[in-house]
Design a protein around this motif. Structure first.
Motif, short mmCIF file in Angstrom:
data_model
loop_
_atom_site.label_atom_id
_atom_site.label_comp_id
_atom_site.label_asym_id
_atom_site.label_seq_id
_atom_site.Cartn_x
_atom_site.Cartn_y
_atom_site.Cartn_z
N ARG A 24 0.77 -1.18 0.01
CA ARG A 24 -0.06 -0.07 -0.02
C ARG A 24 0.89 1.13 0.08
O ARG A 24 1.74 1.35 0.48
CB ARG A 24 -0.89 -0.05 1.27
N GLU A 69 0.33 3.94 1.59
CA GLU A 69 0.43 4.53 2.91
C GLU A 69 1.54 3.67 3.69
O GLU A 69 2.30 4.26 4.31
CB GLU A 69 -1.03 4.04 3.48
N THR A 72 -7.83 10.45 16.66
CA THR A 72 -7.50 9.40 17.70
C THR A 72 -7.81 8.17 17.13
O THR A 72 -6.94 7.19 17.70
CB THR A 72 -8.50 9.71 19.05
N TRP A 73 -8.48 7.74 16.40
CA TRP A 73 -8.69 6.44 15.71
C TRP A 73 -7.46 5.79 15.12
O TRP A 73 -7.59 4.75 14.68
CB TRP A 73 -9.80 6.41 14.85
N ILE A 102 -4.61 5.69 16.47
CA ILE A 102 -3.73 5.13 17.32
C ILE A 102 -3.73 3.52 17.44
O ILE A 102 -2.52 3.01 17.29
CB ILE A 102 -4.15 5.28 18.87
N PRO A 103 -4.75 2.86 17.29
CA PRO A 103 -4.62 1.24 16.88
C PRO A 103 -3.91 0.90 15.81
O PRO A 103 -3.20 -0.02 15.72
CB PRO A 103 -6.03 0.82 17.05
N ARG A 104 -4.05 1.61 14.83
CA ARG A 104 -3.38 1.53 13.43
C ARG A 104 -1.74 1.79 13.61
O ARG A 104 -1.19 0.85 13.18
CB ARG A 104 -3.77 2.20 12.24
N LEU A 133 -0.22 1.29 16.48
CA LEU A 133 0.38 0.63 17.36
C LEU A 133 0.64 -0.99 16.67
O LEU A 133 1.33 -1.66 16.87
CB LEU A 133 -0.62 0.23 18.40
N ALA A 134 -0.39 -1.33 15.88
CA ALA A 134 -0.37 -2.34 14.85
C ALA A 134 0.74 -2.58 13.83
O ALA A 134 1.34 -3.59 13.86
CB ALA A 134 -1.62 -2.66 14.32
N VAL A 137 3.11 4.67 19.65
CA VAL A 137 2.65 6.15 19.96
C VAL A 137 2.30 6.18 21.52
O VAL A 137 1.42 5.25 22.10
CB VAL A 137 1.73 6.56 18.96
N ARG A 138 2.51 7.16 22.17
CA ARG A 138 2.12 7.54 23.28
C ARG A 138 1.35 8.87 23.28
O ARG A 138 1.77 9.97 23.16
CB ARG A 138 3.11 7.62 24.37
N PRO A 139 0.06 9.05 24.10
CA PRO A 139 -0.40 10.20 24.14
C PRO A 139 0.16 11.35 24.98
O PRO A 139 0.72 10.91 25.99
CB PRO A 139 -1.78 9.92 24.56
N VAL A 190 -5.75 13.52 18.93
CA VAL A 190 -4.69 13.70 19.97
C VAL A 190 -3.38 13.90 19.70
O VAL A 190 -3.24 13.84 18.38
CB VAL A 190 -5.01 11.96 20.50
N ARG A 249 3.61 -4.51 7.05
CA ARG A 249 3.18 -3.79 5.97
C ARG A 249 3.63 -4.53 4.66
O ARG A 249 3.40 -3.86 3.58
CB ARG A 249 3.45 -2.25 6.03
N LEU A 253 -2.98 8.73 31.13
CA LEU A 253 -1.83 8.65 30.73
C LEU A 253 -0.93 7.76 31.50
O LEU A 253 -0.15 6.95 30.83
CB LEU A 253 -1.14 9.96 30.75
N THR A 267 -8.77 -1.18 12.23
CA THR A 267 -7.49 -0.98 11.45
C THR A 267 -8.10 -1.84 10.18
O THR A 267 -9.04 -2.05 9.79
CB THR A 267 -6.58 -2.30 12.29
N TYR A 310 -5.81 1.44 24.27
CA TYR A 310 -4.47 0.47 24.90
C TYR A 310 -4.78 -0.71 25.46
O TYR A 310 -3.83 -1.60 25.31
CB TYR A 310 -3.64 1.62 25.73
N HIS A 316 -4.91 -3.09 22.54
CA HIS A 316 -3.86 -3.27 21.74
C HIS A 316 -3.03 -4.46 22.66
O HIS A 316 -2.37 -5.31 22.21
CB HIS A 316 -3.10 -2.23 21.79
#
Lengths: 215, 251
Positions: free
Chosen positions: A120, A122, A147-148, A150-152, A154-155, A160-162, A175, A193, B16, B139, B170, B173
């Motif tokens: 891809r 991306e 914010t949505w 974040i899971p992408r 992480l995967a 990523v940390r807020p 975020v 990927r 956090l 995802t 979190y 995940h």
């Protein structure tokens, strides 16, 4: 397969046609498609205060056509998080350090999204961004994003940390995050990927900034 | 404690700190405990982490298999499955269509034409699930998942919703990564045995598998016998079924 080029002040004279297409692509995506009307420009090129001499663009092109991109600015200068949305870092504080960059304007043009390309577009842009960070000795990326994502992130191994709680910006749940640039995140991006390895093209930048190229 | 503005420092710090702490959880059980303890502070007493169905009509059959972690009131899951409520529940239906979190009562349905949907929401009240907060996770692989938190009268201020949003993302995940690692660690077959069984599962004979992999048929048979012994299966078909069920091979 699309090529992923590093474009910055040092080589932009080689990319004037690509950059013109790039700013028009941004206008089509952020103004015409996503309706962020405050970004609208009469000449159809979406350029803002973060497009300056220190900005670096990771641009995926097919032929000379721009199909995807990511923008980077140093966090010591003006940033979206620091100067426009500092509330996003209310919990952990703003990241401002010479070896940290802020990412923004990540996009893929409409007809090349999802499974239209393998890997891809991306994925190539993300892998290229991490590769650039490693090559240039960048330690952290910060991002203002929905914010949505974040899971992408992480995967694909981007830890990523807020920096604060998500807040509503113009109807979008956003975020501010920070993540470390490291080999394991890069390798994880390649693995998850299906990207084979190095993707970056450094036209006209051989002498300046490529000494610490990724091993 | 409940914040009046978006940048409530109390919930900001809590969320956090939770994100940092969940990374140090080493088992799915630890993740579940941390999550349960945290959401309790906002008045939630129940949680469910579950994959969304491929389609809502078939969703009841797959319900139990889609669960990653469950902290639901006793009896509610049983009733939910027995009465086939997954097919009418407006919460997962809305979660499949939106990227942003929402409170349960905002999941749209037509109270006149969709009486079953109304029934699900009413029935939940009997299990002290009068209101809840649902975090969709999309995802690129498959139909997505949700973390759903429920309670009698949970606090749903802007800052608590934001905190629950992060906490849910979190937890999801971490839970997923730990479950995946566990599955890999629990595997007993060798790569070669898995490879051979995967071909057998597609309907090939041992002779055909031997040819495909450039091995002798005797070698293939030896690997199958070894896998059969490891999985404690009585015959070849049972071996393939056991390997599939345990996640040693996939179709």
């Amino acid at each position: 397969m699309a090529e992923v080029h590093v474009v910055c002040a040092g080589n932009r004279h080689l990319y004037e046609d690509v950059l013109d297409d790039y700013f028009r692509a941004r206008h089509r995506i952020y103004v015409d498609e996503r309706r962020w009307m405050e970004l609208a420009k009469p000449d159809g090129r979406e350029i803002d205060q973060f497009d300056g001499p220190t900005t670096v663009y990771i641009i995926a092109i097919e032929g000379r056509r721009v199909v995807g991109s990511q923008r980077m600015v140093p966090t010591c200068g003006p940033t979206l998080m620091g100067d426009v949305f500092p509330r996003l870092a209310a919990g952990r504080g703003l990241v401002r350090r010479p070896d940290a960059c802020e990412l923004s304007r990540m996009f893929v043009v409409r007809d090349r999204r999802g499974d239209a390309a393998h890997p891809r577009i991306e994925s190539l842009v993300m892998a290229g961004t991490m590769e650039y960070g490693l090559a240039e000795g960048i330690r952290q990326f910060t991002i203002v994003m929905e914010t949505w994502w974040i899971p992408r992130f992480l995967a694909m191994g981007w830890k990523v940390r807020p920096l604060g709680l998500p807040i509503d910006i113009g109807g979008m749940n956003c975020v501010g995050v920070v993540l470390d640039v490291n080999m394991s995140s890069w390798r994880e991006t390649l693995r998850t990927r299906s990207v084979a390895g190095h993707v970056l093209v450094w036209n006209g930048l051989e002498s300046s900034s490529t000494a610490s190229r990724v091993a | 404690m409940s914040g009046l503005n978006e940048s409530d420092p109390y919930w900001g710090t809590r969320a956090l700190d939770f994100v940092d702490a969940i990374d140090r959880a080493n088992t799915p059980g630890e993740v579940a405990n941390l999550l349960a303890k945290e959401i309790e502070q906002a008045g939630f007493h129940a949680y469910l982490i579950i994959g969304l169905p491929e389609s809502q009509t078939s969703s009841n059959n797959s319900f139990k298999h889609r669960i990653l972690a469950k902290g639901w009131p006793i009896g509610w899951t049983e009733l939910y499955v027995k009465e086939g409520l997954a097919a009418f529940d407006p919460v997962p239906r809305y979660a499949a269509q939106t990227m942003d979190p929402f409170v349960w009562s905002k999941a749209p349905y037509d109270p006149v034409r969709e009486q079953r949907a109304e029934y699900v929401m009413k029935r939940a009240i009997d299990f002290q699930l009068a209101e809840g907060f649902c975090v969709p996770i999309h995802t690129d692989d498959g139909p997505g998942s949700v973390v759903s938190l429920g309670g009698e009268r949970p606090e749903l201020t802007r800052s608590i919703r934001s905190a629950m949003h992060l906490i849910s993302l979190y937890s999801f995940h971490r839970m997923k990564s730990l479950l995946k690692t566990k599955k890999l660690n629990d595997r007993v077959l060798s790569p070669r045995e898995r490879d051979i069984l995967a071909w057998i599962a597609t309907g090939l004979t041992s002779a055909a598998v031997a040819e495909k992999l450039g091995l002798s048929e005797t070698t293939v048979l030896t690997h199958i016998t070894s896998a059969q012994r490891k999985l404690n299966a009585p015959n070849r078909i049972a071996t393939v079924v056991a390997a599939l069920r345990r996640g040693e091979i996939t179709l």
